[in-house]
Scaffold this motif. Sequence first.
Motif, short mmCIF file in Angstrom:
data_model
loop_
_atom_site.label_atom_id
_atom_site.label_comp_id
_atom_site.label_asym_id
_atom_site.label_seq_id
_atom_site.Cartn_x
_atom_site.Cartn_y
_atom_site.Cartn_z
N LEU A 122 6.73 -3.85 1.42
CA LEU A 122 5.34 -4.22 1.15
C LEU A 122 4.47 -3.00 0.91
O LEU A 122 3.28 -3.13 0.65
N GLY A 123 5.03 -1.81 1.00
CA GLY A 123 4.26 -0.59 0.75
C GLY A 123 4.67 0.10 -0.53
O GLY A 123 4.45 1.31 -0.69
N THR A 124 5.28 -0.62 -1.47
CA THR A 124 5.73 -0.03 -2.72
C THR A 124 4.57 0.45 -3.56
O THR A 124 3.43 0.05 -3.38
N ILE A 125 4.87 1.34 -4.50
CA ILE A 125 3.82 1.92 -5.36
C ILE A 125 3.07 0.85 -6.13
O ILE A 125 1.85 0.90 -6.26
N ASP A 133 -9.95 -8.85 5.18
CA ASP A 133 -11.03 -8.54 4.25
C ASP A 133 -11.06 -9.62 3.17
O ASP A 133 -10.01 -10.13 2.77
N LEU A 134 -12.25 -9.93 2.71
CA LEU A 134 -12.41 -10.93 1.65
C LEU A 134 -13.14 -10.30 0.48
O LEU A 134 -14.21 -9.70 0.67
N GLY A 162 0.75 -1.03 6.50
CA GLY A 162 -0.14 0.07 6.83
C GLY A 162 -1.58 -0.14 6.40
O GLY A 162 -2.43 0.71 6.66
N ARG A 163 -1.87 -1.25 5.75
CA ARG A 163 -3.23 -1.54 5.30
C ARG A 163 -3.68 -2.89 5.83
O ARG A 163 -2.87 -3.76 6.12
#
Length: 243
Positions: A85-88, A129-130, A147-148
């Motif tokens: 899920l952290g791919t470029i 977040d929306l 990470g986000r």
Amino acid sequence: MALISFASVSFTSPLINKSQFCGSFPVGIGSARKNRGVKFCRAAASSAVVFPRLDADDFRHPLDKQNTVLLRAIPGLNDIGKAFLGTISEQVMVLENIGTSVLVSENQLSELHHLMVEAAGILKTEAPDLYIRQSPVPNAYTLAVSGRRPFVVVHTSLVELLTRKELQAVLAHELGHLKCDHGVWLTVANILTLGAYSIPGLGGIIAQRLEEQLFRWLRAAELTCDRAALLVVQDPKRLSSLY
């Protein structure tokens, strides 16, 4: 076959009832009302039933639950899914969204913020977040990148079309994807399917079978999130008007 790492839902034929919205977006956000803004207002205080200690498995579709339990039992798969899920490509999607959308908050589009916080409270999950993105195509989707902080994006045309409760149903549907970690587990399932294609001999047949099961799981995951929406809206007629 591309990796599935985020879930989305589109509504193309909702019941329109403008009477439940009043107020306005900042000028330039509404795609159909650039000079006047999109109107909305806060309804009376919610009397929704809250479900103490609500767990994702309490409302999962049986097939969604079955497949998730199977993958949970395999050590390390959760970490593998989160790593992908952290791919470029997904980092690019995050940056693109930040640059083209408006972040909803208590001080900006506060009514939408209230709908999200209320829905998250009922589902016993943290509100992501929306963002509101200008687009003529009614759609909403969610993205959780390792990470986000996860976020939900709603197109302006969808906000213009839906009533307050219908819009909250859409937000709750997206929250359902996050609460159930669909991004992680469906990504893992996709990785296993792609890996099967590399197995000599019967690998192709196994992969095709896994792919069929994956598509069934995707449909079950959407039904799971419809259940989440029903838990929040608590009115089957409101939810059925979206389909």
